[in-house]
Design an enzyme around this catalytic site. Structure first.
Site, PDB file in Angstrom:
ATOM      1  N   ASP A   1      50.819  44.990  25.493  1.00 21.40           N
ATOM      2  CA  ASP A   1      50.457  46.403  25.626  1.00 21.40           C
ATOM      3  C   ASP A   1      50.851  47.033  26.951  1.00 21.40           C
ATOM      4  O   ASP A   1      50.281  48.030  27.360  1.00 21.40           O
ATOM      5  CB  ASP A   1      48.941  46.553  25.428  1.00 21.40           C
ATOM      6  CG  ASP A   1      48.147  45.644  26.370  1.00 21.40           C
ATOM      7  OD1 ASP A   1      48.694  45.203  27.393  1.00 21.40           O
ATOM      8  OD2 ASP A   1      46.968  45.374  26.069  1.00 21.40           O
TER       9      ASP A   1
ATOM     10  N   GLU B   1      51.703  39.472  19.794  1.00 15.35           N
ATOM     11  CA  GLU B   1      50.333  39.951  19.996  1.00 15.35           C
ATOM     12  C   GLU B   1      50.175  41.375  19.460  1.00 15.35           C
ATOM     13  O   GLU B   1      49.606  42.259  20.092  1.00 15.35           O
ATOM     14  CB  GLU B   1      49.909  39.878  21.475  1.00 15.35           C
ATOM     15  CG  GLU B   1      48.399  39.865  21.661  1.00 15.35           C
ATOM     16  CD  GLU B   1      47.980  39.755  23.116  1.00 15.35           C
ATOM     17  OE1 GLU B   1      47.699  38.621  23.552  1.00 15.35           O
ATOM     18  OE2 GLU B   1      47.922  40.788  23.809  1.00 15.35           O
TER      19      GLU B   1
ATOM     20  N   GLU C   1      46.917  51.008  28.031  1.00 17.51           N
ATOM     21  CA  GLU C   1      47.280  49.913  27.133  1.00 17.51           C
ATOM     22  C   GLU C   1      47.063  50.229  25.656  1.00 17.51           C
ATOM     23  O   GLU C   1      47.868  49.825  24.807  1.00 17.51           O
ATOM     24  CB  GLU C   1      46.512  48.647  27.526  1.00 17.51           C
ATOM     25  CG  GLU C   1      46.987  47.998  28.821  1.00 17.51           C
ATOM     26  CD  GLU C   1      46.358  48.597  30.060  1.00 17.51           C
ATOM     27  OE1 GLU C   1      46.670  48.129  31.170  1.00 17.51           O
ATOM     28  OE2 GLU C   1      45.556  49.566  29.935  1.00 17.51           O
TER      29      GLU C   1
ATOM     30  N   HIS D   1      40.741  44.569  37.735  1.00 18.90           N
ATOM     31  CA  HIS D   1      41.979  45.228  38.157  1.00 18.90           C
ATOM     32  C   HIS D   1      42.307  46.505  37.387  1.00 18.90           C
ATOM     33  O   HIS D   1      43.223  47.227  37.770  1.00 18.90           O
ATOM     34  CB  HIS D   1      43.160  44.266  37.992  1.00 18.90           C
ATOM     35  CG  HIS D   1      43.541  44.041  36.555  1.00 18.90           C
ATOM     36  ND1 HIS D   1      42.844  43.186  35.734  1.00 18.90           N
ATOM     37  CD2 HIS D   1      44.530  44.574  35.788  1.00 18.90           C
ATOM     38  CE1 HIS D   1      43.390  43.191  34.528  1.00 18.90           C
ATOM     39  NE2 HIS D   1      44.413  44.029  34.528  1.00 18.90           N
TER      40      HIS D   1
ATOM     41  N   ARG E   1      42.842  50.170  35.751  1.00 20.54           N
ATOM     42  CA  ARG E   1      42.841  51.522  36.309  1.00 20.54           C
ATOM     43  C   ARG E   1      41.531  52.245  36.030  1.00 20.54           C
ATOM     44  O   ARG E   1      40.991  52.936  36.890  1.00 20.54           O
ATOM     45  CB  ARG E   1      44.001  52.335  35.714  1.00 20.54           C
ATOM     46  CG  ARG E   1      45.374  51.983  36.254  1.00 20.54           C
ATOM     47  CD  ARG E   1      46.439  52.872  35.617  1.00 20.54           C
ATOM     48  NE  ARG E   1      47.770  52.624  36.169  1.00 20.54           N
ATOM     49  CZ  ARG E   1      48.611  51.715  35.681  1.00 20.54           C
ATOM     50  NH1 ARG E   1      48.254  50.967  34.650  1.00 20.54           N
ATOM     51  NH2 ARG E   1      49.798  51.540  36.228  1.00 20.54           N
TER      52      ARG E   1
ATOM     53  N   HIS F   1      43.284  41.436  43.253  1.00 24.68           N
ATOM     54  CA  HIS F   1      44.553  42.053  42.842  1.00 24.68           C
ATOM     55  C   HIS F   1      45.270  42.649  44.053  1.00 24.68           C
ATOM     56  O   HIS F   1      44.657  43.040  45.041  1.00 24.68           O
ATOM     57  CB  HIS F   1      44.273  43.147  41.811  1.00 24.68           C
ATOM     58  CG  HIS F   1      45.465  43.589  41.037  1.00 24.68           C
ATOM     59  ND1 HIS F   1      46.344  44.544  41.498  1.00 24.68           N
ATOM     60  CD2 HIS F   1      45.925  43.199  39.818  1.00 24.68           C
ATOM     61  CE1 HIS F   1      47.295  44.729  40.596  1.00 24.68           C
ATOM     62  NE2 HIS F   1      47.074  43.934  39.574  1.00 24.68           N
TER      63      HIS F   1
END
Length: 368
Positions: free
Chosen positions: A95, A117, A131, A204, A206, A237
């Site tokens: 994604d 996937e 995503e 991590h 957004r 991260h």
């Protein structure tokens, strides 16, 4: 048969690694590997672990890149690679923006696209962001759908995808674990956390930047303050905004180790040594249950409902009190811990890569 695998982030590389290694077994296959460079240092770790040498690197990564620049740069630079190689099929994973743009390029150039996937959904276009949009868009122009679970297949069928093009393979991350786990693995951080209830923490995404992360970090501080036998290892991260926040919240906290991102071998073995995992990652939701580790999902939604139904995942969001209470429950309630850690893993048997390659070989044999 020429297959080009296009990826650009660490999670993609972990999950495409087993497929690439399976492709290498067949003389009939010319396997071309194209990196976009959406990640750099973190991606290189995985390539080294799987002994993968890329044929192309679009090297798009730059300081303060955003979704606009990532999308435009990949699309512009990928065109010449595809024109030169003329592959029979493009393989993308999951994604990411890399996968979305690579699939779009395949559509524009009328090259078949295989989506590893495929079919994961939250059906909330902004969660996770971007995503959920990416994965739905990729499945619009894919020709082969390699769904990790029956639930993912059902999603695709409900959306009108052609059933004969959908293959339930399991998740390739389970394949990767077979090659990375070493029960004797130890290092300084694991030695430090020995004989403790070690929580492995990752964040991590957004959508969690800002108060969601701060809320989680406050809950972690409360847990550490009240439980001296608990230690947290937190691979931080590379995002500078995340690093600033982590240092502000954990700078003087005892019993937590803030470390650099781990390579895939180390990370899998840290999971194997953890008591449980707290994460907003997608892939970790599949990896940890395969190691019988409960997962508290630091998000409001998950595209992996199989894990929730099986009882190996619990989606708890990012509110401080909820995070604190759910972590405390796993630490103190042995029955709850056993229920989650011993639940059946719904993500496959470690043979996904072979199933994917078998499909491609059969397709090629019928189209020569």
């Amino acid at each position: 048969m020429k297959i080009i695998s296009i990826f650009g982030t660490r999670p993609e590389a972990i999950k495409m690694g087993p497929v690439i290694k399976e492709l290498e077994k067949y003389d009939i296959v010319e396997s071309v590997i194209c990196l976009t460079g959406q990640h750099r240092e973190m991606l290189q770790q995985v390539l080294e672990a799987f002994h993968i040498t890329p044929d192309y690197n679009l090297d798009i990564m730059k300081e303060k890149q955003d979704l606009f620049s990532i999308t435009i740069d990949i699309l512009e630079r990928l065109k010449s690679v595809l024109e030169k190689e003329c592959p029979d099929i493009i393989l993308v994973h999951g994604d990411t923006t890399t996968s979305f743009v690579a699939g779009l390029a395949g559509f524009y150039m009328k090259i078949p696209v295989g989506h590893v996937e495929a079919g994961l959904r939250t059906y909330n276009i902004c969660s996770p962001y971007p995503e959920e949009f990416n994965r739905q868009a990729i499945d619009i122009f894919s020709d082969f759908y390699f769904a990790p679970t029956q639930e993912a297949k059902r999603n695709l069928i409900q959306e009108g995808k052609i059933e004969k093009n959908i293959y339930v393979t399991g998740n390739t991350v389970i394949d990767a674990l077979k090659n990375t786990i070493d029960e004797k693995y130890i290092d300084e951080n694991l030695e430090w956390s020995r004989n403790s209830k070690m929580i492995l923490l990752t964040m991590h995404r957004r959508e969690n930047l800002g108060m969601p992360m701060r809320n989680v970090f406050k809950a972690c501080r409360r847990i550490l303050k009240e439980n001296r036998e608990v230690k947290i290892i937190f691979p931080v991260h590379k995002n500078p905004a995340i690093r600033r926040m982590v240092l502000e919240e954990f700078g003087k906290t005892e019993n937590i180790r803030l470390i650099e991102p781990l390579d895939v071998v180390a990370f899998h073995n840290y999971m194997n040594k953890a008591y449980f995992v707290m994460t907003d990652s997608g892939g970790v939701q599949e990896e940890a249950p395969s190691l019988e580790k409960p997962v508290l999902v630091l998000r409001d939604t998950t595209e992996r409902p199989e894990g929730v139904k099986a009882g190996v995942l619990k989606v708890i969001g990012t509110q401080e009190d909820r995070v604190y209470m759910e972590a405390k429950r796993l630490l103190e309630d042995k029955g709850e811990y056993e229920r989650m850690s011993k639940a059946n893993n719904p993500y496959g048997d470690g043979n996904a890569a072979k199933r994917i390659v078998d499909v491609l070989l059969e397709w090629y044999g019928g189209n020569k």
